[in-house]
Motif scaffolding. Structure first.
Motif, PDB file in Angstrom:
ATOM      1  N   ALA A   1     -27.349  14.342  -5.493  1.00 34.56           N
ATOM      2  CA  ALA A   1     -28.199  13.153  -5.453  1.00 34.56           C
ATOM      3  C   ALA A   1     -29.230  13.381  -4.369  1.00 34.56           C
ATOM      4  O   ALA A   1     -29.124  14.318  -3.568  1.00 34.56           O
ATOM      5  N   ARG A   2     -30.254  12.532  -4.347  1.00 34.90           N
ATOM      6  CA  ARG A   2     -31.294  12.662  -3.330  1.00 34.90           C
ATOM      7  C   ARG A   2     -31.340  11.381  -2.514  1.00 34.90           C
ATOM      8  O   ARG A   2     -31.461  10.296  -3.079  1.00 34.90           O
ATOM      9  N   VAL A   3     -31.211  11.530  -1.198  1.00 36.61           N
ATOM     10  CA  VAL A   3     -31.237  10.357  -0.323  1.00 36.61           C
ATOM     11  C   VAL A   3     -32.683   9.957  -0.097  1.00 36.61           C
ATOM     12  O   VAL A   3     -33.483  10.735   0.428  1.00 36.61           O
TER      13      VAL A   3
ATOM     14  N   ILE B   1     -27.142   9.602   6.805  1.00 33.83           N
ATOM     15  CA  ILE B   1     -25.930  10.121   6.185  1.00 33.83           C
ATOM     16  C   ILE B   1     -25.284  11.152   7.086  1.00 33.83           C
ATOM     17  O   ILE B   1     -25.883  11.631   8.041  1.00 33.83           O
ATOM     18  N   ASP B   2     -24.044  11.497   6.729  1.00 30.43           N
ATOM     19  CA  ASP B   2     -23.298  12.491   7.478  1.00 30.43           C
ATOM     20  C   ASP B   2     -22.654  13.429   6.449  1.00 30.43           C
ATOM     21  O   ASP B   2     -21.789  13.013   5.677  1.00 30.43           O
ATOM     22  N   VAL B   3     -23.125  14.675   6.411  1.00 28.18           N
ATOM     23  CA  VAL B   3     -22.587  15.629   5.437  1.00 28.18           C
ATOM     24  C   VAL B   3     -21.327  16.263   6.024  1.00 28.18           C
ATOM     25  O   VAL B   3     -21.355  16.849   7.102  1.00 28.18           O
ATOM     26  N   GLN B   4     -20.189  16.124   5.322  1.00 21.38           N
ATOM     27  CA  GLN B   4     -18.913  16.610   5.834  1.00 21.38           C
ATOM     28  C   GLN B   4     -18.798  18.132   5.742  1.00 21.38           C
ATOM     29  O   GLN B   4     -18.417  18.786   6.685  1.00 21.38           O
ATOM     30  N   TRP B   5     -19.056  18.669   4.563  1.00 21.11           N
ATOM     31  CA  TRP B   5     -18.859  20.117   4.369  1.00 21.11           C
ATOM     32  C   TRP B   5     -20.208  20.726   4.045  1.00 21.11           C
ATOM     33  O   TRP B   5     -20.668  20.690   2.919  1.00 21.11           O
TER      34      TRP B   5
ATOM     35  N   LYS C   1     -35.264  18.010   1.276  1.00 20.50           N
ATOM     36  CA  LYS C   1     -35.772  16.898   0.471  1.00 20.50           C
ATOM     37  C   LYS C   1     -34.763  15.761   0.409  1.00 20.50           C
ATOM     38  O   LYS C   1     -34.942  14.799  -0.340  1.00 20.50           O
ATOM     39  N   GLY C   2     -33.647  15.923   1.124  1.00 24.00           N
ATOM     40  CA  GLY C   2     -32.649  14.861   1.140  1.00 24.00           C
ATOM     41  C   GLY C   2     -31.573  15.025   0.088  1.00 24.00           C
ATOM     42  O   GLY C   2     -30.810  14.108  -0.179  1.00 24.00           O
ATOM     43  N   ASP C   3     -31.479  16.225  -0.520  1.00 19.34           N
ATOM     44  CA  ASP C   3     -30.465  16.414  -1.555  1.00 19.34           C
ATOM     45  C   ASP C   3     -29.083  16.558  -0.923  1.00 19.34           C
ATOM     46  O   ASP C   3     -28.904  17.268   0.073  1.00 19.34           O
TER      47      ASP C   3
ATOM     48  N   VAL D   1     -30.012   6.101  -2.772  1.00 20.75           N
ATOM     49  CA  VAL D   1     -29.921   7.461  -3.299  1.00 20.75           C
ATOM     50  C   VAL D   1     -30.322   7.485  -4.769  1.00 20.75           C
ATOM     51  O   VAL D   1     -30.134   6.515  -5.490  1.00 20.75           O
ATOM     52  N   ARG D   2     -30.891   8.628  -5.175  1.00 20.81           N
ATOM     53  CA  ARG D   2     -31.252   8.828  -6.578  1.00 20.81           C
ATOM     54  C   ARG D   2     -30.301   9.792  -7.230  1.00 20.81           C
ATOM     55  O   ARG D   2     -29.947  10.811  -6.642  1.00 20.81           O
ATOM     56  N   VAL D   3     -29.949   9.490  -8.453  1.00 18.21           N
ATOM     57  CA  VAL D   3     -29.039  10.335  -9.210  1.00 18.21           C
ATOM     58  C   VAL D   3     -29.773  10.765 -10.475  1.00 18.21           C
ATOM     59  O   VAL D   3     -30.281   9.909 -11.194  1.00 18.21           O
TER      60      VAL D   3
END
Ligand SMILES: Cc1cc2nc3c(=O)[nH]c(=O)nc-3n(C[C@H](O)[C@H](O)[C@H](O)COP(=O)(O)OP(=O)(O)OC[C@H]3O[C@@H](n4cnc5c(N)ncnc54)[C@H](O)[C@@H]3O)c2cc1C
Ligand code: FES
Ligand code: FES
Lengths: 121, 344
Positions: free
Chosen positions: B47-49, B54-58, B71-73, B87-89
């Motif tokens: 998805a695109r924020v 946000i907080d990316v875990q992995w 690009k926020g993906d 977010v866009r899906v």
């Protein structure tokens, strides 16, 4: 209009795909028995190389990754497929396949203006 | 926090807690976000924020390899929200049909080794769960970063005890923990049920199951449900179970029981990739057939000789699933008749 030679028709076996490069443009030729298609070599879903993930049977091209599929005769999307396949116009003359290549066809995974609606295309 | 999802089909808003991924938050509230593995490998939940923190875990998730983080993906299964987000899906949001998944606690008990690298274990849940045969749960253990997906071997409604199967992957964190380090009966976090490769007797179909190694887990649930529903009284069934050598095969007693209860309509074939089958039938379990070769090839050649009207389930390592799907489609199968889970 720029008709360019891609390959001999016999170079691509029935129900298979083969990748070529014409003036730096990568092209996947699909032989579905009843005809040929020339398309960009990646799956419009998640950019998998269709050279590896594409299967052709019963006039349908299927990507084995997540089962997106297109009828090669009508280009109709099958099942849960959400994006159309892009194709180059082709001609089949004297055993040679020519395509009308006017720049590379791509899917907008990351075009600069996708802040608008291209992300969905 | 609130997550607003923009999809082709419109906009939806749902709540998201601090300690859950955006994907799990949406799924547990019935928002049909796209996903397959729920554990960072497949990339389907991208998805695109458009707005929010946000907080990316992995960060090294293999499923993120083709994303454009600048690009926020993101992968929604590996990302938590730190503020309200938009977010866009890139897909339609199809209507959810299955029961909503939820977070529960579980206790791992009764680990039994089945072969040198396969173990069966029980997961006792803090609250009963209803699931369909073929579904999976994601388990998070303290000390092992991230979640791991495991398919249920058993099938029951309103069930507090899940039976699961793990095939150890060399150097794998969860496998090492479960086989070597685990002490007592540890508590874990469980999210599920998930997965669309499910069996429903009411669909009234002949079925074929093609499993590579631990891919047998969900197939056992499918056969269990089919036998409970006496599905094989009026439908044909087949299971192709791929292992390296005969010593790597397991669940043979259970499989023999399913064959015995199938009115002669269930065929079970164990495909040996690294050794020749010495006899056409298993010496100790003569209701089970043996074959030599890769399971996708064995299944393709046997299925070519059978009725085409069959719903096929495929599970196992991604390469095995891809080659199986390829031979099924080349053999004339329609995509709507294939359901799969890639284990990784
Ligand atoms: C739908 C599905 C069903 C499955 N069913 C089964 C089954 O029934 N039986 C079975 O044996 N296996 C199953 N698997 C595979 C299983 O989930 C594990 O990948 C496998 O057991 C190896 O785990 P490991 O920790 O030993 O290996 P590792 O290599 O340590 O980890 C493997 C997986 O764990 C996740 N992971 C690893 N590191 C991180 C991290 N830092 N943060 C977040 N996530 C991380 C990733 O998904 C990765 O692919 C299934 C997988 C899927 C997708
Ligand atoms: S990448 Fe081709 S179907 Fe998903
Ligand atoms: S669902 Fe998130 S990467 Fe597979």
């Amino acid at each position: 209009m720029a008709w360019k030679r891609i390959c001999e028709a016999t170079e691509v076996a029935e129900n298979s795909v083969k990748k070529f490069e014409v003036d730096g443009v990568p092209i996947l030729v699909v032989n579905y028995g009843a005809g040929f298609r020339a398309i960009p070599p990646i799956c419009p879903h998640m950019e998998e190389p269709l050279e590896e993930s594409g299967v052709v049977a019963r006039c349908v091209l299927t990507c084995t990754k997540h089962l997106w599929a297109w009828n090669l005769q009508t280009l109709e999307m099958q099942g849960e497929t959400e994006r159309p396949l892009k194709t180059y116009d082709i001609k089949h003359e004297n055993g040679v396949i020519l395509a009308d290549i006017d720049g590379e066809l791509t899917y907008d995974f990351d075009s600069e203006d996708d802040m608008d609606d291209d992300f969905f295309k | 926090m609130q997550i607003t999802v923009q999809a082709k089909s419109g906009e939806l808003t749902f709540d998201c807690g601090q300690h859950e991924s955006i994907l799990y938050a949406g799924l547990r509230q019935g928002v049909p976000l796209p996903f397959e593995c729920a554990t960072g490998t497949c990339g389907t939940c991208r998805a695109r924020v458009m707005a929010g923190d946000i907080d990316v875990q992995w960060k090294q998730a293999p499923g993120a390899a083709r994303l454009k983080p600048d690009k926020g993906d993101i992968l929604m299964c590996q990302t938590r929200a730190r503020s309200d987000c938009v977010v866009r899906v890139p897909s339609e949001l199809a209507i959810a049909d299955a029961a909503r998944p939820a977070a529960r606690r579980g206790i791992i008990r009764a680990i039994r080794r089945l072969t040198k690298d396969v173990a069966h274990f029980d997961l006792h849940l803090s609250a009963p769960m209803s699931f369909q045969a073929g579904q999976f749960v994601v388990i998070e253990a303290a000390g092992v970063a991230g979640g791991r997906a495991y398919s249920m071997v058993n099938f029951a409604a309103d069930c507090e005890r899940l039976e699961l199967l793990i095939k150890r992957k060399p150097g794998g964190r969860f496998g090492d923990w479960l086989f070597d380090e685990l002490q007592g009966e540890p508590a874990v976090q469980v999210f599920g049920p998930l997965g669309r490769a499910v069996f429903r007797p009411a669909e009234d179909r002949n079925i074929a199951c093609i499993a590579g190694g631990s891919g047998i887990a969900g197939m056992m649930a499918i056969l269990d449900h089919a036998v409970q529903a006496d599905h094989f009284r009026s439908h044909a069934g087949a299971l192709y179970f791929g292992v390296r050598t005969l010593a790597d095969a397991f669940y043979l007693e259970q499989l023999s029981r399913y064959v015995a209860a199938s009115h002669g309509n269930l065929d079970v074939v164990i495909a040996l990739s690294d050794e020749a089958a010495a006899t056409p039938l298993h010496a100790a379990f003569p209701l089970l057939k043996l074959a030599s070769g890769m399971v996708h090839a064995v299944a393709a050649s046997e299925m070519a000789a059978r009725d085409r009207d069959v719903l096929t389930y495929v599970a196992g390592p991604p390469v095995m699933v891809d080659s199986t799907i390829r031979s099924l489609i080349a053999g004339g199968a329609a995509i709507k008749d294939i359901r799969y889970d890639k284990f990784g």
